[in-house]
Design a protein around this motif. Structure first.
Motif, PDB file in Angstrom:
ATOM      1  N   PHE A 106     -54.306  22.312 -49.335  1.00 50.67           N
ATOM      2  CA  PHE A 106     -53.907  23.493 -50.107  1.00 50.67           C
ATOM      3  C   PHE A 106     -53.276  24.540 -49.193  1.00 50.67           C
ATOM      4  CE2 PHE A 106     -57.000  22.381 -53.659  1.00 50.67           C
ATOM      5  CZ  PHE A 106     -56.013  22.276 -54.631  1.00 50.67           C
ATOM      6  N   LYS A 107     -53.854  24.730 -48.002  1.00 51.65           N
ATOM      7  CA  LYS A 107     -53.295  25.699 -47.059  1.00 51.65           C
ATOM      8  C   LYS A 107     -51.914  25.258 -46.574  1.00 51.65           C
ATOM      9  CE  LYS A 107     -55.920  29.209 -46.809  1.00 51.65           C
ATOM     10  NZ  LYS A 107     -55.365  30.535 -47.236  1.00 51.65           N
ATOM     11  N   MET A 108     -51.759  23.959 -46.321  1.00 55.04           N
ATOM     12  CA  MET A 108     -50.444  23.431 -45.931  1.00 55.04           C
ATOM     13  C   MET A 108     -49.404  23.742 -46.995  1.00 55.04           C
ATOM     14  SD  MET A 108     -51.239  19.604 -44.478  1.00 55.04           S
ATOM     15  CE  MET A 108     -49.497  19.183 -44.327  1.00 55.04           C
ATOM     16  N   ALA A 109     -49.757  23.475 -48.246  1.00 56.01           N
ATOM     17  CA  ALA A 109     -48.813  23.677 -49.345  1.00 56.01           C
ATOM     18  C   ALA A 109     -48.482  25.145 -49.540  1.00 56.01           C
ATOM     19  CB  ALA A 109     -49.395  23.093 -50.630  1.00 56.01           C
ATOM     20  N   GLU A 110     -49.474  25.996 -49.336  1.00 54.05           N
ATOM     21  CA  GLU A 110     -49.262  27.437 -49.497  1.00 54.05           C
ATOM     22  C   GLU A 110     -48.355  27.990 -48.403  1.00 54.05           C
ATOM     23  OE1 GLU A 110     -51.887  31.600 -49.346  1.00 54.05           O
ATOM     24  OE2 GLU A 110     -52.907  29.655 -49.289  1.00 54.05           O
ATOM     25  N   LEU A 111     -48.604  27.568 -47.157  1.00 50.20           N
ATOM     26  CA  LEU A 111     -47.888  28.132 -46.009  1.00 50.20           C
ATOM     27  C   LEU A 111     -46.566  27.437 -45.708  1.00 50.20           C
ATOM     28  CD1 LEU A 111     -50.964  28.548 -43.619  1.00 50.20           C
ATOM     29  CD2 LEU A 111     -49.840  30.335 -44.962  1.00 50.20           C
ATOM     30  N   TYR A 112     -46.459  26.153 -46.095  1.00 55.74           N
ATOM     31  CA  TYR A 112     -45.269  25.363 -45.743  1.00 55.74           C
ATOM     32  C   TYR A 112     -44.733  24.626 -46.976  1.00 55.74           C
ATOM     33  CZ  TYR A 112     -47.170  26.312 -41.123  1.00 55.74           C
ATOM     34  OH  TYR A 112     -47.677  26.933 -40.004  1.00 55.74           O
ATOM     35  N   PRO A 113     -44.330  25.361 -48.009  1.00 53.22           N
ATOM     36  CA  PRO A 113     -43.832  24.704 -49.225  1.00 53.22           C
ATOM     37  C   PRO A 113     -42.565  23.895 -48.990  1.00 53.22           C
ATOM     38  CG  PRO A 113     -43.403  27.071 -49.295  1.00 53.22           C
ATOM     39  CD  PRO A 113     -44.291  26.834 -48.115  1.00 53.22           C
ATOM     40  N   GLN A 114     -41.834  24.205 -47.916  1.00 51.62           N
ATOM     41  CA  GLN A 114     -40.622  23.450 -47.608  1.00 51.62           C
ATOM     42  C   GLN A 114     -40.952  22.039 -47.131  1.00 51.62           C
ATOM     43  OE1 GLN A 114     -41.898  25.855 -45.804  1.00 51.62           O
ATOM     44  NE2 GLN A 114     -41.819  25.308 -43.632  1.00 51.62           N
ATOM     45  N   MET A 115     -42.159  21.828 -46.637  1.00 56.97           N
ATOM     46  CA  MET A 115     -42.574  20.494 -46.185  1.00 56.97           C
ATOM     47  C   MET A 115     -43.382  19.761 -47.251  1.00 56.97           C
ATOM     48  SD  MET A 115     -44.948  19.229 -42.938  1.00 56.97           S
ATOM     49  CE  MET A 115     -43.644  19.213 -41.708  1.00 56.97           C
ATOM     50  N   VAL A 116     -44.327  20.445 -47.866  1.00 59.36           N
ATOM     51  CA  VAL A 116     -45.227  19.798 -48.833  1.00 59.36           C
ATOM     52  C   VAL A 116     -44.591  19.831 -50.219  1.00 59.36           C
ATOM     53  CG1 VAL A 116     -47.517  19.799 -49.869  1.00 59.36           C
ATOM     54  CG2 VAL A 116     -47.240  20.469 -47.477  1.00 59.36           C
ATOM     55  N   GLU A 117     -44.158  18.675 -50.676  1.00 58.40           N
ATOM     56  CA  GLU A 117     -43.461  18.589 -51.960  1.00 58.40           C
ATOM     57  C   GLU A 117     -44.418  18.473 -53.142  1.00 58.40           C
ATOM     58  OE1 GLU A 117     -39.207  16.642 -51.312  1.00 58.40           O
ATOM     59  OE2 GLU A 117     -40.834  15.214 -50.956  1.00 58.40           O
ATOM     60  N   ALA A 118     -45.583  17.875 -52.914  1.00 58.71           N
ATOM     61  CA  ALA A 118     -46.568  17.702 -53.983  1.00 58.71           C
ATOM     62  C   ALA A 118     -47.901  17.377 -53.334  1.00 58.71           C
ATOM     63  CB  ALA A 118     -46.150  16.581 -54.940  1.00 58.71           C
ATOM     64  N   MET A 119     -48.979  17.464 -54.136  1.00 58.47           N
ATOM     65  CA  MET A 119     -50.316  17.177 -53.622  1.00 58.47           C
ATOM     66  C   MET A 119     -51.102  16.333 -54.608  1.00 58.47           C
ATOM     67  SD  MET A 119     -51.683  20.774 -52.021  1.00 58.47           S
ATOM     68  CE  MET A 119     -51.046  21.798 -53.352  1.00 58.47           C
ATOM     69  N   VAL A 120     -51.959  15.473 -54.053  1.00 55.34           N
ATOM     70  CA  VAL A 120     -53.002  14.801 -54.819  1.00 55.34           C
ATOM     71  C   VAL A 120     -54.311  15.194 -54.148  1.00 55.34           C
ATOM     72  CG1 VAL A 120     -53.967  12.619 -55.625  1.00 55.34           C
ATOM     73  CG2 VAL A 120     -51.470  12.879 -55.386  1.00 55.34           C
ATOM     74  N   ILE A 121     -55.209  15.798 -54.912  1.00 60.37           N
ATOM     75  CA  ILE A 121     -56.448  16.348 -54.353  1.00 60.37           C
ATOM     76  C   ILE A 121     -57.647  15.684 -55.007  1.00 60.37           C
ATOM     77  CG2 ILE A 121     -57.828  18.438 -54.008  1.00 60.37           C
ATOM     78  CD1 ILE A 121     -55.224  18.507 -52.444  1.00 60.37           C
ATOM     79  N   SER A 122     -58.600  15.244 -54.180  1.00 57.16           N
ATOM     80  CA  SER A 122     -59.821  14.624 -54.685  1.00 57.16           C
ATOM     81  C   SER A 122     -61.050  15.333 -54.108  1.00 57.16           C
ATOM     82  CB  SER A 122     -59.881  13.145 -54.296  1.00 57.16           C
ATOM     83  OG  SER A 122     -58.840  12.419 -54.909  1.00 57.16           O
ATOM     84  N   GLY A 123     -61.969  15.725 -54.982  1.00 57.86           N
ATOM     85  CA  GLY A 123     -63.244  16.287 -54.538  1.00 57.86           C
ATOM     86  C   GLY A 123     -63.110  17.486 -53.637  1.00 57.86           C
ATOM     87  N   SER A 124     -62.256  18.434 -54.010  1.00 58.51           N
ATOM     88  CA  SER A 124     -62.036  19.601 -53.166  1.00 58.51           C
ATOM     89  C   SER A 124     -61.779  20.825 -54.034  1.00 58.51           C
ATOM     90  CB  SER A 124     -60.849  19.368 -52.220  1.00 58.51           C
ATOM     91  OG  SER A 124     -60.737  20.423 -51.297  1.00 58.51           O
ATOM     92  N   ILE A 125     -61.694  21.976 -53.393  1.00 60.93           N
ATOM     93  CA  ILE A 125     -61.409  23.230 -54.074  1.00 60.93           C
ATOM     94  C   ILE A 125     -60.416  24.019 -53.238  1.00 60.93           C
ATOM     95  CG2 ILE A 125     -63.560  23.431 -55.400  1.00 60.93           C
ATOM     96  CD1 ILE A 125     -64.754  25.016 -53.123  1.00 60.93           C
ATOM     97  N   LEU A 126     -59.910  25.096 -53.823  1.00 61.06           N
ATOM     98  CA  LEU A 126     -58.935  25.915 -53.110  1.00 61.06           C
ATOM     99  C   LEU A 126     -59.529  26.528 -51.843  1.00 61.06           C
ATOM    100  CD1 LEU A 126     -57.345  27.692 -56.178  1.00 61.06           C
ATOM    101  CD2 LEU A 126     -56.065  26.396 -54.471  1.00 61.06           C
ATOM    102  N   ALA A 127     -60.742  27.042 -51.968  1.00 61.51           N
ATOM    103  CA  ALA A 127     -61.426  27.655 -50.827  1.00 61.51           C
ATOM    104  C   ALA A 127     -62.920  27.690 -51.113  1.00 61.51           C
ATOM    105  CB  ALA A 127     -60.901  29.071 -50.571  1.00 61.51           C
ATOM    106  N   MET A 128     -63.714  27.624 -50.059  1.00 62.17           N
ATOM    107  CA  MET A 128     -65.161  27.660 -50.200  1.00 62.17           C
ATOM    108  C   MET A 128     -65.616  29.121 -50.214  1.00 62.17           C
ATOM    109  SD  MET A 128     -67.946  25.957 -50.580  1.00 62.17           S
ATOM    110  CE  MET A 128     -67.807  24.293 -49.944  1.00 62.17           C
ATOM    111  N   THR A 129     -65.817  29.671 -51.398  1.00 59.16           N
ATOM    112  CA  THR A 129     -66.260  31.058 -51.518  1.00 59.16           C
ATOM    113  C   THR A 129     -67.776  31.151 -51.375  1.00 59.16           C
ATOM    114  OG1 THR A 129     -66.495  30.879 -53.914  1.00 59.16           O
ATOM    115  CG2 THR A 129     -64.351  31.611 -53.068  1.00 59.16           C
TER     116      THR A 129
END
Length: 315
Positions: free
Chosen positions: A143-166
């Motif tokens: 998620f951090k990669m996609a947020e900071l480097y959208p020019q590199m990360v074209e899409a994501m598949v996420i399993s068993g995770s969250i945006l951030a551990m609050t």
């Protein structure tokens, strides 16, 4: 006495090379080295008699980056996915810092730090664009990669995770699971502790002899001090939590019996992330969905990746 897990590593590494990936160490800067499993076809060795060192060529197929969780290094986490993907995709499997052979002398322990150095490593390997598949801790890094480097990360598949551990998610999860801290859950130092982790991570009860648990602890839970610091750097205050506006397509691929990050959390995250996000559950699977039901997981993953590539071609 021979460590059974260590003894199996050469076999696993051999199988991964047969599947089409091999290890490659990248020095990102002095004091920071990251290990990647890279497509074999990108590694060009010098011809006989030449003094030139091994060099890498850019990937020729769509790139998929598989980012591991907290309890194992990359190739152990994704051992059942690599062979299913290498025919159509250039697959890269990093070891995040303080996992496997990846190490740094930098003091930062945040997911942002992991994401920044992972992107540096991928760039050095010639990767310009990719789809990132992230599991658990690796999902937060993705998620951090996609947020900071959208020019590199074209899409994501996420399993068993969250945006951030609050704060609130951390406390609720630990209380529900019966652990006093994230380190007690994710950095077990005894056979009993590792069994407790596996009991909440897997839907079906897994049985292994105590000897194998002990050997796994010795091999997979290195750099314990630094990993404890990674866990401390993971938790953020509720008031600091924000939901980025991701331009990428995001597919949440979940074990429906996940006890660590429950399916309800995935539903809530889907609502927060908006219309670019889809959710798919896999029945009879827990947090370790990709290991418990690899055939089903791989079928879903390949279908999603194919649709993402098709979308890219049509745009």
């Amino acid at each position: 006495m021979v460590n059974l897990v260590a003894a199996q590593k050469p076999l696993l590494h051999g199988l991964m090379k047969m599947a089409g990936v091999q290890p490659y160490l990248v020095e990102l800067e002095p004091g920071t080295v990251m290990n990647f499993w890279v497509p074999c076809e990108t590694v060009k060795k010098p011809k006989k008699g030449e003094k030139k060192t091994t060099h890498l060529e850019k990937p020729t197929k769509p790139v998929v980056v598989l980012v591991h969780g907290f309890a194992a290094e990359g190739i152990v986490t994704w051992q059942f996915q690599v062979g299913a993907l290498t025919k159509k995709y250039s697959v890269y499997v990093p070891d995040l810092l303080f996992f496997g052979d990846s190490i740094t002398d930098k003091p930062d322990r945040s997911p942002t730090f992991q994401a920044e150095y992972l992107v540096k490593g991928l760039s050095k390997l010639g990767v310009e664009k990719c789809v990132v598949v992230g599991f658990s801790y690796g999902g937060m890094v993705a998620f951090k990669m996609a947020e900071l480097y959208p020019q590199m990360v074209e899409a994501m598949v996420i399993s068993g995770s969250i945006l951030a551990m609050t704060d609130s998610i951390s406390v609720e999860s630990l209380n529900r699971l019966g652990f006093s801290s994230s380190a007690e859950l994710l950095l077990p130092n005894s056979v009993k502790g590792l069994k407790a982790l596996l009991s909440v991570a897997a839907h079906k009860k897994l049985w292994f002899p105590d000897r194998l648990h002990k050997d796994y602890l010795e091999v997979m839970f290195t750099n314990r001090k630094e990993r404890a610091e990674l866990l401390e750097g993971l938790v953020i205050s509720n008031k600091d939590a924000t939901v980025p506006s991701f331009p990428q397509r995001i597919h949440l691929l979940w074990g429906e019996e996940d006890q660590i990050f429950k399916h309800e959390l995935a539903h809530n995250m889907k609502q927060q992330l908006g219309e670019n996000t889809t959710l798919e559950g896999i029945k009879k699977a827990g947090h370790l969905v990709h290991l418990e039901r690899p055939c089903v997981y791989n079928r879903c993953l390949k279908r999603v990746l194919a649709s993402l590539v098709a979308e890219k071609v049509n745009t």
